[in-house]
Design a protein around this motif. Structure first.
Motif, PDB file in Angstrom:
ATOM      1  N   ARG A  28       0.840  -1.202   0.000  1.00 27.17           N
ATOM      2  CA  ARG A  28       0.000   0.000   0.000  1.00 27.17           C
ATOM      3  C   ARG A  28       0.878   1.256   0.000  1.00 27.17           C
ATOM      4  NH1 ARG A  28      -5.288  -0.371   1.766  1.00 27.17           N
ATOM      5  NH2 ARG A  28      -5.114   1.742   2.593  1.00 27.17           N
ATOM      6  N   ILE A  29       0.296   2.345  -0.502  1.00 30.80           N
ATOM      7  CA  ILE A  29       0.960   3.638  -0.440  1.00 30.80           C
ATOM      8  C   ILE A  29       0.892   4.198   0.979  1.00 30.80           C
ATOM      9  CG2 ILE A  29       0.750   6.066  -1.157  1.00 30.80           C
ATOM     10  CD1 ILE A  29       2.053   4.371  -3.276  1.00 30.80           C
ATOM     11  N   ALA A  30      -0.272   4.049   1.613  1.00 35.71           N
ATOM     12  CA  ALA A  30      -0.501   4.612   2.942  1.00 35.71           C
ATOM     13  C   ALA A  30      -1.089   3.559   3.866  1.00 35.71           C
ATOM     14  CB  ALA A  30      -1.438   5.822   2.861  1.00 35.71           C
ATOM     15  N   CYS A  31      -0.855   3.740   5.154  1.00 30.87           N
ATOM     16  CA  CYS A  31      -1.401   2.809   6.133  1.00 30.87           C
ATOM     17  C   CYS A  31      -2.905   3.027   6.284  1.00 30.87           C
ATOM     18  CB  CYS A  31      -0.697   2.981   7.481  1.00 30.87           C
ATOM     19  SG  CYS A  31      -1.029   4.557   8.305  1.00 30.87           S
ATOM     20  N   ARG A  32      -3.567   2.076   6.908  1.00 34.76           N
ATOM     21  CA  ARG A  32      -5.014   2.178   7.064  1.00 34.76           C
ATOM     22  C   ARG A  32      -5.407   3.253   8.072  1.00 34.76           C
ATOM     23  NH1 ARG A  32      -4.301  -3.316   5.852  1.00 34.76           N
ATOM     24  NH2 ARG A  32      -5.460  -3.929   3.973  1.00 34.76           N
ATOM     25  N   ILE A  33      -4.513   3.577   9.002  1.00 37.75           N
ATOM     26  CA  ILE A  33      -4.804   4.664   9.938  1.00 37.75           C
ATOM     27  C   ILE A  33      -4.937   5.982   9.181  1.00 37.75           C
ATOM     28  CG2 ILE A  33      -3.851   6.037  11.837  1.00 37.75           C
ATOM     29  CD1 ILE A  33      -2.593   3.486  12.919  1.00 37.75           C
ATOM     30  N   CYS A  34      -4.029   6.244   8.252  1.00 37.48           N
ATOM     31  CA  CYS A  34      -4.093   7.474   7.462  1.00 37.48           C
ATOM     32  C   CYS A  34      -5.271   7.442   6.494  1.00 37.48           C
ATOM     33  CB  CYS A  34      -2.779   7.691   6.717  1.00 37.48           C
ATOM     34  SG  CYS A  34      -1.408   8.150   7.803  1.00 37.48           S
ATOM     35  N   ARG A  35      -5.576   6.266   5.973  1.00 35.70           N
ATOM     36  CA  ARG A  35      -6.747   6.134   5.114  1.00 35.70           C
ATOM     37  C   ARG A  35      -8.014   6.476   5.886  1.00 35.70           C
ATOM     38  NH1 ARG A  35     -11.763   4.184   5.051  1.00 35.70           N
ATOM     39  NH2 ARG A  35     -12.470   3.484   3.018  1.00 35.70           N
ATOM     40  N   ASP A  36      -8.143   5.954   7.110  1.00 39.34           N
ATOM     41  CA  ASP A  36      -9.329   6.219   7.925  1.00 39.34           C
ATOM     42  C   ASP A  36      -9.390   7.684   8.360  1.00 39.34           C
ATOM     43  OD1 ASP A  36      -9.960   3.567   7.654  1.00 39.34           O
ATOM     44  OD2 ASP A  36      -9.287   2.972   9.650  1.00 39.34           O
ATOM     45  N   ARG A  37      -8.235   8.284   8.609  1.00 34.86           N
ATOM     46  CA  ARG A  37      -8.216   9.700   8.983  1.00 34.86           C
ATOM     47  C   ARG A  37      -8.729  10.556   7.825  1.00 34.86           C
ATOM     48  NH1 ARG A  37      -3.152  10.075  10.247  1.00 34.86           N
ATOM     49  NH2 ARG A  37      -3.476   9.611  12.452  1.00 34.86           N
ATOM     50  N   ALA A  38      -8.321  10.216   6.602  1.00 33.62           N
ATOM     51  CA  ALA A  38      -8.811  10.955   5.435  1.00 33.62           C
ATOM     52  C   ALA A  38     -10.316  10.779   5.275  1.00 33.62           C
ATOM     53  CB  ALA A  38      -8.076  10.486   4.173  1.00 33.62           C
ATOM     54  N   GLU A  39     -10.810   9.582   5.548  1.00 35.45           N
ATOM     55  CA  GLU A  39     -12.252   9.358   5.449  1.00 35.45           C
ATOM     56  C   GLU A  39     -13.002  10.193   6.484  1.00 35.45           C
ATOM     57  OE1 GLU A  39     -15.202   5.646   4.668  1.00 35.45           O
ATOM     58  OE2 GLU A  39     -13.738   5.375   6.271  1.00 35.45           O
ATOM     59  N   ALA A 143       0.418  10.239  -4.896  1.00 29.91           N
ATOM     60  CA  ALA A 143       0.321  11.520  -4.188  1.00 29.91           C
ATOM     61  C   ALA A 143      -0.751  11.481  -3.100  1.00 29.91           C
ATOM     62  CB  ALA A 143       0.022  12.653  -5.176  1.00 29.91           C
ATOM     63  N   PHE A 144      -1.051  10.292  -2.575  1.00 25.04           N
ATOM     64  CA  PHE A 144      -2.083  10.221  -1.538  1.00 25.04           C
ATOM     65  C   PHE A 144      -1.704  11.048  -0.314  1.00 25.04           C
ATOM     66  CE2 PHE A 144      -3.939   8.433   2.312  1.00 25.04           C
ATOM     67  CZ  PHE A 144      -5.286   8.498   1.998  1.00 25.04           C
ATOM     68  N   ALA A 145      -0.433  11.076   0.054  1.00 26.78           N
ATOM     69  CA  ALA A 145      -0.001  11.852   1.222  1.00 26.78           C
ATOM     70  C   ALA A 145      -0.318  13.328   1.030  1.00 26.78           C
ATOM     71  CB  ALA A 145       1.490  11.655   1.472  1.00 26.78           C
ATOM     72  N   GLU A 146      -0.081  13.846  -0.179  1.00 25.44           N
ATOM     73  CA  GLU A 146      -0.378  15.246  -0.449  1.00 25.44           C
ATOM     74  C   GLU A 146      -1.882  15.505  -0.392  1.00 25.44           C
ATOM     75  OE1 GLU A 146       1.682  13.367  -2.081  1.00 25.44           O
ATOM     76  OE2 GLU A 146       3.628  14.404  -2.184  1.00 25.44           O
ATOM     77  N   PHE A 147      -2.662  14.560  -0.937  1.00 23.34           N
ATOM     78  CA  PHE A 147      -4.116  14.697  -0.873  1.00 23.34           C
ATOM     79  C   PHE A 147      -4.597  14.727   0.571  1.00 23.34           C
ATOM     80  CE2 PHE A 147      -7.953  12.114  -0.070  1.00 23.34           C
ATOM     81  CZ  PHE A 147      -8.916  12.995  -0.543  1.00 23.34           C
ATOM     82  N   ALA A 148      -4.142  13.770   1.379  1.00 21.63           N
ATOM     83  CA  ALA A 148      -4.586  13.699   2.773  1.00 21.63           C
ATOM     84  C   ALA A 148      -4.185  14.936   3.549  1.00 21.63           C
ATOM     85  CB  ALA A 148      -4.006  12.441   3.431  1.00 21.63           C
TER      86      ALA A 148
END
Length: 216
Positions: A28-39, A143-148
């Protein structure tokens, strides 16, 4: 096939918070914690009671968060408060999120989305689309980090206008090389410009506070 020296191997990290990925997050590009934070950030914006809709109640001159009014100043106020207006108008929250969705469509080879309705309806539409594709983005978008990060900044800016939340205070910490990093308690990570060391969130917050230079 070349053999990689185990000593040179670096465990994959989340591009958003820089912590080591868990075994079930590898690839994955990002961990699920960061994915959930973005959600959670996306979920805070849409709907009639969301942060975006609340901006309209903060635009009147002198508007406060609690009762809609603050003590009048000595000079004539502007017709509207510019900070919430900039967030709510074209070029603000809606446009930034639409730009990201167009980027995602380009990468996936999809036709560009078409926006319907007023800005509130477009906000709801783009948030729904981003949320539906968040699993893909957090797994594969480079660029998911930049999006988040940009999403988090938008949500914090909206909260400052609608709830009076103050910006996080930045503190200066010292890298072992002597470099100074300025971070907040929610900083996902930081890179020292002096030695190019990348710190994750926990690592950067464990650095010692920089000593204040007193005037002679």
């Amino acid at each position: 096939m070349p053999v990689t020296d185990a000593a040179d191997y670096q465990w994959p990290t989340c591009t958003a918070c820089h912590r080591d990925l868990r075994t079930d997050e590898l690839g994955r590009i990002a961990c699920r914690i960061c994915r959930d934070r973005a959600e959670r950030d996306l979920n805070a914006l849409p709907g009639p009671t969301g942060l975006y809709a609340q901006l309209s109640a903060c635009m009147a001159p002198g508007a406060s968060i609690s009762d809609g009014r603050a003590p009048a100043g000595r000079t004539a106020p502007l017709p509207v408060r510019l900070a919430p207006l900039d967030l709510a108008a074209r070029g603000g929250v809606v446009t930034v999120l639409q730009t990201w969705l167009v980027d995602w469509h380009d990468i996936l080879g999809w036709t560009h989305p078409r926006w319907r309705g007023n800005l509130q309806q477009q906000l709801d539409q783009v948030v729904g689309a981003l949320r539906n594709n968040l699993d893909w983005a957090s797994s594969d978008h480079p660029a998911f980090a930049e999006f988040a990060d940009e999403l988090a900044q938008l949500v914090r800016a909206c909260r400052r206008q609608t709830t009076g939340e103050r910006p996080e205070r930045r503190i200066a910490v010292t890298c072992p090389c002597g470099g100074i990093l300025r971070v907040t308690v929610s900083t996902p990570g930081a890179r020292c410009s002096g030695c190019d060391t990348q710190y994750d969130r926990i690592g950067v917050l464990e650095l010692p506070l920089a000593e204040r230079v007193t005037a002679a």
